[in-house]
Write a protein that holds these residues in place. Structure first.
Motif, PDB file in Angstrom:
ATOM      1  N   SER A 147      -0.223  12.648   6.774  1.00 39.10           N
ATOM      2  CA  SER A 147      -0.735  13.939   7.243  1.00 39.10           C
ATOM      3  C   SER A 147      -0.943  13.911   8.750  1.00 39.10           C
ATOM      4  O   SER A 147      -1.719  14.692   9.302  1.00 39.10           O
ATOM      5  CB  SER A 147      -2.044  14.292   6.528  1.00 39.10           C
ATOM      6  OG  SER A 147      -2.992  13.260   6.676  1.00 39.10           O
ATOM      7  N   SER A 200       1.762  13.987   1.270  1.00 43.08           N
ATOM      8  CA  SER A 200       1.064  13.194   2.283  1.00 43.08           C
ATOM      9  C   SER A 200       1.223  11.699   2.066  1.00 43.08           C
ATOM     10  O   SER A 200       1.105  10.916   3.013  1.00 43.08           O
ATOM     11  CB  SER A 200      -0.422  13.557   2.301  1.00 43.08           C
ATOM     12  OG  SER A 200      -1.044  13.246   1.062  1.00 43.08           O
ATOM     13  N   LYS A 201       1.506  11.280   0.822  1.00 43.39           N
ATOM     14  CA  LYS A 201       1.709   9.864   0.554  1.00 43.39           C
ATOM     15  C   LYS A 201       3.087   9.379   1.001  1.00 43.39           C
ATOM     16  O   LYS A 201       3.361   8.180   0.949  1.00 43.39           O
ATOM     17  CB  LYS A 201       1.491   9.562  -0.921  1.00 43.39           C
ATOM     18  CG  LYS A 201       0.026   9.642  -1.331  1.00 43.39           C
ATOM     19  CD  LYS A 201      -0.163   9.321  -2.800  1.00 43.39           C
ATOM     20  CE  LYS A 201      -1.643   9.342  -3.172  1.00 43.39           C
ATOM     21  NZ  LYS A 201      -1.859   9.115  -4.620  1.00 43.39           N
ATOM     22  N   SER A 211       0.198  18.397  -0.269  1.00 40.22           N
ATOM     23  CA  SER A 211      -0.732  17.727  -1.167  1.00 40.22           C
ATOM     24  C   SER A 211      -0.220  16.299  -1.302  1.00 40.22           C
ATOM     25  O   SER A 211       0.730  15.913  -0.611  1.00 40.22           O
ATOM     26  CB  SER A 211      -0.837  18.447  -2.519  1.00 40.22           C
ATOM     27  OG  SER A 211       0.439  18.606  -3.109  1.00 40.22           O
ATOM     28  N   GLU A 212      -0.832  15.502  -2.152  1.00 43.67           N
ATOM     29  CA  GLU A 212      -0.493  14.082  -2.123  1.00 43.67           C
ATOM     30  C   GLU A 212       0.976  13.811  -2.427  1.00 43.67           C
ATOM     31  O   GLU A 212       1.604  12.957  -1.782  1.00 43.67           O
ATOM     32  CB  GLU A 212      -1.382  13.315  -3.116  1.00 43.67           C
ATOM     33  CG  GLU A 212      -2.834  13.263  -2.682  1.00 43.67           C
ATOM     34  CD  GLU A 212      -3.684  12.458  -3.633  1.00 43.67           C
ATOM     35  OE1 GLU A 212      -3.150  11.536  -4.284  1.00 43.67           O
ATOM     36  OE2 GLU A 212      -4.887  12.743  -3.736  1.00 43.67           O
ATOM     37  N   GLU A 213       1.539  14.492  -3.408  1.00 42.13           N
ATOM     38  CA  GLU A 213       2.912  14.217  -3.832  1.00 42.13           C
ATOM     39  C   GLU A 213       3.858  15.389  -3.611  1.00 42.13           C
ATOM     40  O   GLU A 213       5.019  15.334  -4.021  1.00 42.13           O
ATOM     41  CB  GLU A 213       2.945  13.837  -5.331  1.00 42.13           C
ATOM     42  CG  GLU A 213       1.996  12.718  -5.722  1.00 42.13           C
ATOM     43  CD  GLU A 213       2.355  11.362  -5.137  1.00 42.13           C
ATOM     44  OE1 GLU A 213       3.410  11.257  -4.487  1.00 42.13           O
ATOM     45  OE2 GLU A 213       1.556  10.414  -5.311  1.00 42.13           O
ATOM     46  N   GLN A 236       4.002   3.877   4.667  1.00 44.82           N
ATOM     47  CA  GLN A 236       3.795   4.330   3.291  1.00 44.82           C
ATOM     48  C   GLN A 236       4.740   3.669   2.290  1.00 44.82           C
ATOM     49  O   GLN A 236       4.564   3.824   1.083  1.00 44.82           O
ATOM     50  CB  GLN A 236       3.992   5.856   3.206  1.00 44.82           C
ATOM     51  CG  GLN A 236       3.241   6.684   4.215  1.00 44.82           C
ATOM     52  CD  GLN A 236       1.752   6.540   4.115  1.00 44.82           C
ATOM     53  OE1 GLN A 236       1.177   6.624   3.036  1.00 44.82           O
ATOM     54  NE2 GLN A 236       1.112   6.290   5.245  1.00 44.82           N
TER      55      GLN A 236
END
Length: 384
Positions: A295, A290-291, A327-329, A359
């Motif tokens: 999202s 997501s980073k 997930s984040e990564e 981002q």
């Protein structure tokens, strides 16, 4: 997706051997998109003032201006300031200002450089705040009335009697000039067909032109009718009577543009290059979460399932997949059959290119000759 012809439209030349994840822009496709929108604007006899929140890049903005754009549109004062300080001659800040100190630096910088600075207002608080900033800096600022044509975000409804009251408040202010009417048909991102897009574009123009007629009957000149949304500007005829368009996403495009039917896979100039880092029984895992992808399901929350279309870049697979969750990564990409090898790279076409660019500090421009050039995302993080 298993159709080989369709999958082939997502193929791009092999990406540069850089640490992943990174954003790649295809120069040929970017150039074609920029020229295509300028051509549409020229053919319709309207000014093009692209929204730079999509790319936040001085280099890309300069290309747009060189092709004929009359200026740029920005989202936040600090974002606009980057472009003022870089020498862009005319900038519209398409965001509601309610406190004068919010734009003090921007107005002072525009005054020092002789930049044309235009703003929007949809409430007397905004008119007064912009007027106070203009007076404090000893300048005269142009102010558009922001009109809500269906998104339900910011703006005066076209039939609201408050429209004339606000316009007269702008017109009477000693440090303000009424610039015209401005709208954003963001609800067009929820369209289900080209016909619906055309209907929204026509209704937007009709609402603005009807309001302009009433203002003129009241003795107020309406210099500009400005509309802006890539779906309506790219996917529908530009209506007669509109004088300016402000699309942004058209430069890069994304999966949302595919869903709307306003672009083909081959037109998307932005992708995220990622590496396969793990497998399990249902997913292969990539190093873009997501980073990197955000999202976002699409502008204004539009969109369908998943977070991007995935194709292999290292050969050996004629399949495509979908990023199912994040997930984040990490990105979870569901597969049937054999997944791509751990350590291999994939190319992801995300839902919303604007959110992805935001981002990253820089993006990689793959030039026509195959060279990879780094472009700064100059206005990244300018959120105030």
């Amino acid at each position: 997706m298993t159709d080989s012809t369709l999958i082939a439209a997502f193929r791009r030349p092999s990406p540069a051997d850089l640490p992943t994840p990174y954003v790649e822009l295809d120069e040929d496709r970017l150039t074609a998109n920029l020229r295509g929108m300028q051509t549409r604007a020229d053919a319709a006899g309207v000014a093009l003032r692209p929204h730079i929140k999509t790319h936040k890049s001085l280099a890309i903005a300069r290309r747009q201006l060189d092709l004929g754009a009359v200026g740029v549109t920005a989202s936040k004062p600090e974002e606009a300031l980057v472009f003022v300080e870089a020498g862009v001659a005319s900038i519209t800040l398409a965001y509601p200002i309610v406190r004068p100190e919010k734009i003090d630096r921007l107005v002072a910088s525009a005054k020092a450089r002789g930049t044309e600075l235009l703003l929007i207002a949809a409430h007397e608080t905004g008119v007064d705040a912009i007027g106070a900033a203009a007076a404090a800096n000893g300048v005269r600022l142009g102010v558009f009335l922001k009109v809500d044509v269906g998104l339900g975000r910011v703006g005066v409804k076209p039939q609201d009697p408050a429209a004339l009251v606000l316009v007269e408040r702008i017109d009477r202010h000693p440090h303000l000039t009424f610039a015209g009417l401005l709208s954003h048909a963001g609800h067009s991102y929820g369209s289900k067909s080209p016909e619906e897009l055309a209907t929204i574009a026509a209704a937007e123009a009709r609402d603005l032109l009807d309001l302009a007629g009433r203002l003129r009957q009241a003795g107020v000149a309406v210099p500009v009718i400005s509309v802006g949304a890539t779906p309506t500007c790219l996917g529908a005829p530009i209506p007669e009577g509109v004088t300016e368009i402000r699309p942004g996403n058209y430069a890069l495009l994304d999966r949302t543009a595919l869903r709307l039917g306003i672009a083909t896979p081959d037109a998307i100039s932005l992708s995220v290059v990622a590496t396969v880092v793990a497998h399990n029984d249902r997913h292969f895992i990539v190093d873009a979460g997501s980073k990197s992808l955000s999202s976002d399901l699409g502008a204004h929350g539009s969109g369908g399932s998943g977070f991007g279309i995935v194709v292999s870049v290292d050969g050996g697979s004629e399949a495509s997949w979908e990023v199912e969750r994040l997930s984040e990564e990490h990105g979870f990409v569901r597969f049937d059959g054999a997944p791509p090898a751990i350590g291999s790279r994939v190319r992801i076409f995300p839902n919303h290119s604007c959110a992805v660019v935001a981002q990253f500090d820089s993006v990689t421009l793959r030039q026509s000759d195959g060279r990879a050039v780094t472009l700064r995302v100059d206005a990244r993080g300018r959120q105030t």
